[in-house]
Design an enzyme around this catalytic site. Structure first.
Site, PDB file in Angstrom:
ATOM      1  CG  ASN A  23      37.287  72.413 -43.464  1.00 14.16           C
ATOM      2  OD1 ASN A  23      37.016  71.656 -44.381  1.00 14.16           O
ATOM      3  ND2 ASN A  23      36.563  73.475 -43.180  1.00 14.16           N
ATOM      4  CB  SER A  46      31.373  73.260 -40.618  1.00 14.25           C
ATOM      5  OG  SER A  46      30.681  72.919 -41.786  1.00 14.25           O
ATOM      6  CD  GLU A  47      33.871  74.578 -45.909  1.00 10.33           C
ATOM      7  OE1 GLU A  47      34.189  73.912 -44.913  1.00 10.33           O
ATOM      8  OE2 GLU A  47      33.771  74.101 -47.064  1.00 10.33           O
ATOM      9  CG  ASN A  48      28.380  75.953 -42.698  1.00 10.42           C
ATOM     10  OD1 ASN A  48      29.314  75.235 -42.358  1.00 10.42           O
ATOM     11  ND2 ASN A  48      27.146  75.729 -42.301  1.00 10.42           N
ATOM     12  CB  SER A  88      34.085  80.653 -41.062  1.00 10.67           C
ATOM     13  OG  SER A  88      34.348  79.307 -41.356  1.00 10.67           O
TER      14      SER A  88
END
Lengths: 211, 234
Positions: A23, A46-48, A88
């Site tokens: 990340n 991507s943490e979304n 996620s």
């Protein structure tokens, strides 16, 4: 002298290994993706809710339903997957990412970092930073060695509210790179930028580290 | 089965709103936002809202609309940058804000929807996010207790929905929607395209219809882009 932003990012890219899930935070860490050494293939998260981040889109490829955690338009790759925010962060909090690269305002000599709030000035929130630093086994921090007024950002203790206790494994600044063997060990100066001496690094640090 | 479909957002919200209620809203930034329902919420005039949402929209769009109209009194969010009016109201003490780490927020909403009252996490240990929370040691490591979140009303945005309420989201517009959809017993889904039952293959359903009480067409579908970044043609 010292390293430029791009050189800091390249130094971080050299720390990543083939096959890793990584990340990347906003700012200098974003540059890491385009500076990977040949033969190193990593999967960006991507943490979304996206695993397998592609490059920025061409004008024709722009899709408002496809953004990264910095809210920038992005593209997918062959083999990309989309997940919910809960899934996620399960990947992150469950320790399934291999590394995270992020910026910081301060790092302390025990690996504690502060990067999410400057009380009374910058009040935006921590976003996913606390989850990323407490859940990822290898945390690589990129930042300037001193602030604009010359105050050391690598410190004995953080002066700002912290993001995570004892979480940083590798610190790369414009002057030097520091590593530690594990989270019980102190940081060690492993490399100085060109024309930077260990003495200068020490003079511009408030933290204790091994030379 | 009675139809879950309403003609528009105002009709779907009718009878559900009251001042002081808690509303959970899906979306990340301006991506995957229930735009139509947010505008209808503003137009309803309901006040003193406690809103659970990862972000606070931007000035003039998304939840920013409800901030401008002073309909929100409290927010639970992980990140509220990009919104000057929010920052102003917060620094002036006009709005109550609870910052919650993003993964913890997603998990608190998930837990609320799954009937789990709370859970322990290492995220936030030793930080401001841990203040006032129970701490417990598991296998020598510190964890904090985080409580589940539920809402009187949940609003989500989906790409496709069928008449049974089964939903599919599009790309990163999925984000918080599949968890927010579960955290209330009154969830309204705004969908871009209604399809007949069976059009979504059963194995491809992201959210099963049990979570969705009402559905409305996404009459407003602006899908504003917060940060347009492009590369030149190769």
């Amino acid at each position: 002298m010292g390293w430029t932003r791009k050189q800091i990012a390249a130094r971080a890219a050299a720390e990543l290994q083939d096959g890793w899930y990584v990340n990347l935070g906003i700012g200098i860490p974003t540059l890491v993706a385009s500076l990977l050494p040949p033969g190193i293939d990593i999967t960006l998260q991507s943490e979304n809710g996206m695993l397998g981040l592609g490059p920025y889109p061409t004008k024709d490829e722009v899709d408002p339903d496809l953004i990264n955690a910095g809210k920038e338009t992005i593209t997918e790759l062959l083999g990309t997957s989309y997940v919910s925010s809960a899934e996620s962060f399960a990947m992150v909090r469950g320790g399934h990412m291999d590394a995270t690269v992020l910026g910081s305002l301060e790092v302390a000599e025990d690996g504690t970092m502060a990067n999410w709030i400057v009380p009374g000035k910058m009040v935006k929130g921590m976003g996913g930073a606390m989850d990323l630093v407490s859940g990822t086994p290898r945390v690589i921090v990129l930042m300037d060695h001193v602030s604009k007024d010359g105050t050391p950002k690598f410190r004995k203790t953080c002066s700002l509210p912290i993001t995570g206790l004892n979480v940083v494994d590798t610190l790369i600044t414009d002057l030097a790179m520091f590593k530690r063997d594990n989270r019980q060990s102190p940081f060690r100066l492993v490399e100085c930028a060109p024309n930077v001496t260990p003495e200068e690094v020490q003079a511009k640090s408030d933290a204790h580290f091994l030379m | 089965m009675a139809s879950k479909r309403y003609d528009n957002a105002a009709a779907a919200l009718d009878g559900l709103l009251f001042d002081g209620m808690t509303i959970a809203v899906g979306g990340f930034g301006l991506c995957g936002l229930p735009e139509t329902l947010i505008v209808a919420l503003r137009d309803s005039g309901v006040r003193d809202l406690k809103v659970i949402s990862n972000n606070a929209g931007v000035d003039g769009w998304g939840l920013g609309l409800l901030l401008e109209s002073r309909q929100i009194s409290r927010m639970v969010s992980s990140y509220v940058g990009e919104n000057k009016e929010f920052e102003r109201q917060h620094l002036a003490g006009e709005i109550d804000l609870e910052f919650c780490p993003q993964g913890t927020l997603a998990e608190r909403i998930r837990a609320g929807g799954a009937g789990i009252p709370g859970f322990y996490t290492r995220t936030g240990v030793g930080t401001l996010a841990a203040e006032g929370k129970e701490e417990r040691i598991f296998n020598g490591e510190r964890f904090i207790l985080e409580m589940a979140l539920t809402a009187d009303l949940a609003l989500v945005k989906a790409w496709r929905g069928d008449e049974r309420g089964n939903l599919v989201y599009n790309k990163t517009a999925r984000n918080f929607n599949p968890v927010v959809v579960t955290c209330s017993h009154m969830t309204i889904a705004e969908v871009e395209e209604f399809v007949p039952a069976g059009a979504i293959p059963a194995d491809h359903v992201h959210t099963p219809g049990v979570y969705v009480k009402r559905m409305v067409p996404a009459d407003i579908n602006e899908k504003r882009v917060e940060k347009l970044v492009t590369r030149s043609e190769d």
